[in-house]
Structure formats: C-alpha cells, structure tokens
Design a protein around this motif. Sequence first.
Motif, mmCIF file in Angstrom:
data_model
loop_
_atom_site.group_PDB
_atom_site.id
_atom_site.type_symbol
_atom_site.label_atom_id
_atom_site.label_comp_id
_atom_site.label_asym_id
_atom_site.label_seq_id
_atom_site.Cartn_x
_atom_site.Cartn_y
_atom_site.Cartn_z
ATOM 1 N N ARG A 1 21.375 -2.873 -1.222
ATOM 2 C CA ARG A 1 20.652 -4.059 -1.706
ATOM 3 C C ARG A 1 19.136 -3.892 -1.493
ATOM 4 N N MET B 1 16.641 -3.750 -4.665
ATOM 5 C CA MET B 1 15.684 -4.846 -4.838
ATOM 6 C C MET B 1 14.255 -4.314 -4.914
ATOM 7 N N LYS C 1 19.947 -7.979 -8.325
ATOM 8 C CA LYS C 1 20.975 -8.504 -7.410
ATOM 9 C C LYS C 1 22.359 -8.118 -7.904
#
Length: 331
Positions: free
Chosen positions: A215, A219, A273
Amino acid sequence: MEIVVSGIRPTGRLHLGNYFGAVANFVRLQEQYRCYFFIADYHSLTTHPHPADLHGTVRQVLAEYLACGVDPKRCVLYRQSDVPETAELYLFLNMLAYVGELERSASFKEKVRSQPDNVNAGLLTYPVLMTADIIIHRAHKVPVGKDQTQHLEMARNFAERFNRLYGEDFFPLPQALGTGGTLVKVPGLDGSGKMGKSEGEGNAVFLSDTEEEIRRKVMRAVTDSGPTTPNQPMSEPVQNLFALMKLVSPPETVSHYEEAYRACTIRYGDMKKQLAADMAAFTAPIRERIAYYLNNDSLLRDILEQGQEQARASASATVAEVRRLIGFRKF
Ligand code: ADP
Ligand code: TRP
C-alpha cells in the motif's frame, strides 16, 4: 522430449516483474519440456558473497520459486553446487575457450568497467561455466532474455568446438527458446521503465512484501495532474498504473477506471487504493506459500536432495561419455 535448461541467479527476493516474466515462463515450460532449473550459486561466487548471505539468498530464491508454482514433480529443480560434475565439465571446456574471445564478451567488458578491483578469472570464464550448465544435460533449448544472447552464442561455439575436436556430434547446439512475445514487461512504480530491484526504493513490489508495504509503495507511485480533456492520451506513469492493474485486477475494475480517465473524473488516489488492494490480494497466497517453505527446512532439504539425485544422474552420464571421448579411459 526436448530438454530445456535454465539458471536462476540467487539475487534476493522476487518482484512482480520477475513473477510475470521469467518465473511464469518456467511454470509454463515445465508442462511442455524436460526441464532442468537450477540455482546458479557457483556463478554468484564471482562477487564474493558472505557465506551466510549466500546460503540465505539460495534458500529464499528456492522458497519463492516453489511458491510461484515451479514444481519439483514436473521439473528437475536443483542447486548448481550440488552437482559437482558441472565443475568437471567446466574444467574440460576451459581448455577449449580462448582468452581472447572471453575478453571480447560484452558482459565481461562491462564488469571490467564497473568493478575494476575485482576482475577475477571466474568473471572471464562465466560463459564457460554457463555452457557447462547447459550442455551437461545435453539441452536443446534455453529460455533466456536478450541480455544472455551473447552467452548462449558462446555456449553454441564451445559445444560445437568440442564436437569437432572429438569428432562426434555429442552435444546438441543449444538454441534460445523464444517466447513468441508471451513475456510481459512489467512496469515499475516510478513512472518510467520496468520494474526492477535496483531501480530505486519503491519502484518494485516484491512477492514477499506485506499488505502495508504494498500500500505504501503504490500510494507513492508517480502519476500526473490528471486528464483535462476527454480521451486525452495517457502519460507514461499513468499507462504504467493501468498496465499493473491489468495484471492483478478483474477486467471490470480496469474498465471502470479507464472509463473514469476518459471522462476526466478519475481520482488517482482511489485508483491506487484499489490497485494496492488487488495487488495484495494477488500476492497473498504466494506470500503464504513463501512463508510455508521458509518455515519448513526439512521440506526444502528433501526437495533439493531429490533434485540433486535427478540432476546428477543426467550430469554424470554426460561426463562419463565426455571423459571417454577425451581419452580418459580404463586400461
Ligand atoms: P532485476 O531487473 O530486478 O535485477 P533480474 O535481472 O534479476 O531482475 O531478472 C530476473 C528475470 O526476471 C529475468 O529473466 C528478467 O527478464 C525478468 N524480469 C525482471 N524484471 C522484469 C520486468 N519488469 N518485467 C518482466 N520481466 C522481468
Ligand atoms: N547467466 C544467467 C543470468 O544472468 C544465469 C545462468 C547461469 C543461466 N547459467 C545458466 C541461464 C544456464 C541459462 C542457462 O540470468
């Protein structure tokens, strides 16, 4: 059945680029050919790894290839140093390889430039050892990338020279195994080029990365300031995000964001996401299997023992014949 040989450099953890590239190819090949896949730990000595590091990376690479579906029931998976016949054949082949031609190899010249204080003889004869790896199983085909074309050409030269010198077509001349364009090039997260472990922190997503690490990296992936006119051409970083998404997300998800891009309503934050979640879901079972193998040394040992036995059966038959051809014969 045709014989395929390929070596795996033990260079650490695998990323998604390795997974969709080389590893997926191995998984396909093991269904169609008699495959010998080995971890090239002799080769890695050219860089003088710390013994504990060498042992650790070999173990990691083994666990990861197994976790990705390279199946010791469908191929011979072994460690190069478990088959010392390779070293003997390497010695014989060294007598046929000329220093001049070895010095002209592009990879050797590159090493001379990049590490002038460690130009060891093992680097010079790297293509000879690679030839031994291949012809010890009398392989017909070698699945290698463009960077290995010259090495493979040298392997053919050495094999052919052996055949000529000893007057027998003993070794098949190994050919590159084309992939017919089926190999995907996986882009990295830094907006340009391919995913690679040495392209800078955050560019590559590793199979063993946790959900949180994935993640964090996704991101931070490079994008642009967003489309302002309908159907605007995509910048390279955004194309890359879509290419990654196509690998791990369902087609509906991809078309949803493509639609949003065309309509200029896309929010890259949302897309990232989603991409991170789908990547984590994609790698989760692989990650679990990696952990399973890494926690099971006796299984790894059994697998390597079986691989060694099968690889040595093939290798020792070749070397016995080579010795006979050379003139090392019983009285
Ligand atoms: P890296 O580029 O991270 O150093 P390696 O050179 O060790 O990776 O690659 C090992 C294998 O994985 C090679 O056969 C290479 O073709 C394949 N590979 C590496 N990166 C990618 C990528 N981004 N996309 C597709 N295949 C890749
Ligand atoms: N040189 C190959 C690489 O850098 C690894 C390798 C060693 C190999 N021996 C081999 C590949 C034999 C194919 C066949 O990736």
